[in-house]
Structures are given as C-alpha cells and as structure tokens.
Design an enzyme around this catalytic site. Structure first.
Site, PDB file in Angstrom:
ATOM      1  N   THR A  89      37.910 -63.716  37.443  1.00  0.00           N
ATOM      2  CA  THR A  89      36.953 -63.760  38.547  1.00  0.00           C
ATOM      3  C   THR A  89      35.900 -62.673  38.401  1.00  0.00           C
ATOM      4  OG1 THR A  89      38.687 -64.572  40.014  1.00  0.00           O
ATOM      5  CG2 THR A  89      36.726 -63.672  41.056  1.00  0.00           C
ATOM      6  N   TYR A 106      38.413 -75.958  44.380  1.00  0.00           N
ATOM      7  CA  TYR A 106      37.614 -77.038  44.956  1.00  0.00           C
ATOM      8  C   TYR A 106      38.386 -78.330  45.198  1.00  0.00           C
ATOM      9  CZ  TYR A 106      33.872 -80.207  46.153  1.00  0.00           C
ATOM     10  OH  TYR A 106      33.091 -81.114  46.823  1.00  0.00           O
ATOM     11  N   TYR A 150      47.844 -67.245  38.555  1.00  0.00           N
ATOM     12  CA  TYR A 150      46.868 -66.433  39.297  1.00  0.00           C
ATOM     13  C   TYR A 150      46.588 -67.120  40.624  1.00  0.00           C
ATOM     14  CZ  TYR A 150      42.289 -64.124  40.170  1.00  0.00           C
ATOM     15  OH  TYR A 150      41.222 -63.439  40.710  1.00  0.00           O
ATOM     16  N   ARG A 169      39.496 -67.310  47.190  1.00  0.00           N
ATOM     17  CA  ARG A 169      38.422 -67.742  46.306  1.00  0.00           C
ATOM     18  C   ARG A 169      38.513 -69.229  45.980  1.00  0.00           C
ATOM     19  NH1 ARG A 169      35.288 -63.011  44.397  1.00  0.00           N
ATOM     20  NH2 ARG A 169      34.117 -64.626  43.309  1.00  0.00           N
ATOM     21  N   LYS A 187      49.778 -63.180  39.192  1.00  0.00           N
ATOM     22  CA  LYS A 187      48.839 -62.222  39.763  1.00  0.00           C
ATOM     23  C   LYS A 187      48.685 -62.589  41.229  1.00  0.00           C
ATOM     24  CE  LYS A 187      44.047 -60.626  39.784  1.00  0.00           C
ATOM     25  NZ  LYS A 187      42.677 -60.793  39.225  1.00  0.00           N
ATOM     26  N   ILE A 210      46.243 -55.731  38.195  1.00  0.00           N
ATOM     27  CA  ILE A 210      45.057 -56.269  37.525  1.00  0.00           C
ATOM     28  C   ILE A 210      43.894 -55.855  38.399  1.00  0.00           C
ATOM     29  CG2 ILE A 210      43.877 -58.317  36.669  1.00  0.00           C
ATOM     30  CD1 ILE A 210      46.591 -59.612  36.231  1.00  0.00           C
TER      31      ILE A 210
END
Length: 297
Positions: A46, A110, A136, A141, A165, A206
C-alpha cells in the site's frame, strides 16, 4: 512448516521522478534500510502506491529490492496482491522466480468477495508458489475483512501460508488470532500499536514510520522480540507523535512528504489520484520531524 521471516519490516515508498519510477533513488532507500538494521523490506505494498503502478513498474520494484538485498542478510517480502486472483498468481510467481523470500498478498479490493471466496482466492495463490505467503488484512482500504476463522482455515490448509499482516487497528483481533492459533505469525500493520501487538506475541511489524526512522523501529521490534518490553514501550511511546502525523492524510501522502522534507527523496511526486498534502499538514509534518533525529544515507 516454520519460517524465519520475522522482525522489523519496512513498507517501502516508491519514489518517482518526472512521473517515472526513480530506480536509483529506490535502491538508495533500500540500502539505507539495510544500514539501519531493518530485517525485511516490503516493496510495492500500500505504501508503495502499488495500486497506481503498471505491471512493469511493479515487477521492477521487486527486482531492485531483491538485487540490493542480495548483498546483505535482509529479506524481501514482495507485495503481490490483486483483486483478480489470476493477476495475484502471476505476481506471486514472478516474485518467486526473481528471488523474493516471501510474498505479501492483500485481500481483494472493490469486488467484496465472501469468506469462501477469500479462502479459494488465497488457496489458489498459495498453491501456485512454494515460497511463504503472508496474508494482508486492511479492510479500511479494501472494503473486505478477512475474518479469523478464514485465516485459521487457510493456515491449516496451506503449508506455506504462515501468518497475517494485521491492519484492522484492533488489538482484540490480534488477541483473538493468537489465542486460537499460537503458531500463526501476526505482524503489526499499524505503527501506533506496534508495541501492544508485539507484547501480545506478534512476530514483527510492517512499518510506514520505518521509511524515515528505520533505526528506531528496528530497535523497538528487536527489544520486544527479546522480551525487553519496558524498553520497547519507551520507544513506541516516543514515536507516538510521528506515527499519528504520518496518517494525517491517506498513506503514503504524509510519509513521502516527510521524506522529502528530510532530504531522503529529491522530488515530491505521487500518482494521481494521490496528491501532495495541504500546506497546513505539510507544516505540521515539518514541525513534528524537528522532534526526531533522522539518519541520512
């Protein structure tokens, strides 16, 4: 299967110059991470603006990271996610073939898959490669939340899926994951709560902040992993202000601005629809940086 991937990891920014990937600067930034005791670099996540890179640029970032880290003990956790499973598989295979030590695969954005769709997506990716796969989860997001039960299914079903993550921002979620599967590797995906996650048994962080303060994030993480929680908390507390300002606008807008102010990148460029921070936030970032010692190249 046990993997040694742990510790302080940096979610690398992607520097641009005249609208193109600045390969020379990118290599320099990775070399700086190596010098400051980071264990793993994470290209094209990202923070690396992967959503606006073309496929050639994405692959090139992985190649540069692998080439630079080959001279050291630092490992490469390559961003290789997509909202299309076939694209994620192609990136995963590329990362493996070019020497990445593992891949980081974000939940599909999406298209809002079901939990069964997420299971099948990650199972297909894991089965396509032999290197370790780190899930992840960043629903803020992606609009998609990878729930604990699905993570446990994947951990049991796929030998090379070793952890997640965790970027929900929820300590409760991290406690849930490790309480029910203590062999799962959980990595902090939010700098403000690096210490709480590590002290709960997390395997590392991270970090966005480590782009600019790699030495301090590395020390915090290494102290916690050695059991020095008092020392780790003191560093985490000292970083609170910068951790918060680096999210005053959408990541990676503030961290790139901070690195430009600090002289770590030559140009402040983003890919639209991302753009420079407001003048007020630029000033806030500048004032916050004055409180920290930033190591150069």
């Amino acid at each position: 299967m046990q993997y040694s991937l742990q510790g302080a990891m940096t979610a690398l920014i992607t520097p641009f110059k005249n609208g193109k990937l600045d390969e020379v600067q990118y290599a320099k930034l990775i070399e700086r991470q190596i010098k400051n005791n980071i264990d793993v670099v994470v290209p094209v996540g990202t923070t690396g603006e992967s959503a606006t890179l073309n496929h050639e640029e994405h692959r090139r970032c992985i190649e540069i990271a692998v080439d630079v880290c080959a001279k050291s003990n630092v490992k490469v956790l390559a961003g290789a996610g997509s909202n299309a499973t076939h694209e994620a598989i192609d990136l995963a295979k590329f990362a493996q073939s070019h020497g990445a030590h593992a891949i980081l695969s974000v939940t599909p954005y999406y298209n809002k898959p079901t939990q069964e769709g997420l299971f099948l997506h990650y199972q297909a990716i894991a089965n396509s490669v032999e290197i370790p796969v780190l899930l992840y989860n960043v629903p803020g997001r992606t609009g998609c939340d990878l729930l604990p039960d699905t993570i446990f299914r994947l951990f049991d079903a796929c030998q090379n899926i070793f952890g997640v993550k965790e970027a929900t921002g929820s300590i409760d979620r991290c406690v849930d994951l490790l309480a029910h599967q203590p062999n799962l590797s959980v990595f902090s995906g939010e700098d403000a709560i690096n210490y709480p996650i590590l002290s709960n048994g997390g395997s590392g962080v991270i970090s966005v902040t480590s782009n600019i303060l790699p030495d301090q994030i590395a020390e915090l993480t290494h102290l916690a992993l050695k059991g020095d929680y008092h020392g780790a908390k003191a560093i985490n507390d000292s970083l609170y202000e910068i951790n918060k300002i680096l999210f005053c606008e959408s990541n990676p807008i503030p961290i790139k601005a901070a690195m430009y102010i600090a002289g770590l990148i030559d140009t402040l460029e983003y890919r639209l629809p991302l753009c420079a921070p407001t003048p007020a936030n630029m000033k806030r970032i500048e004032n916050t940086l004055k409180k920290y010692t930033i190591k150069g190249f």
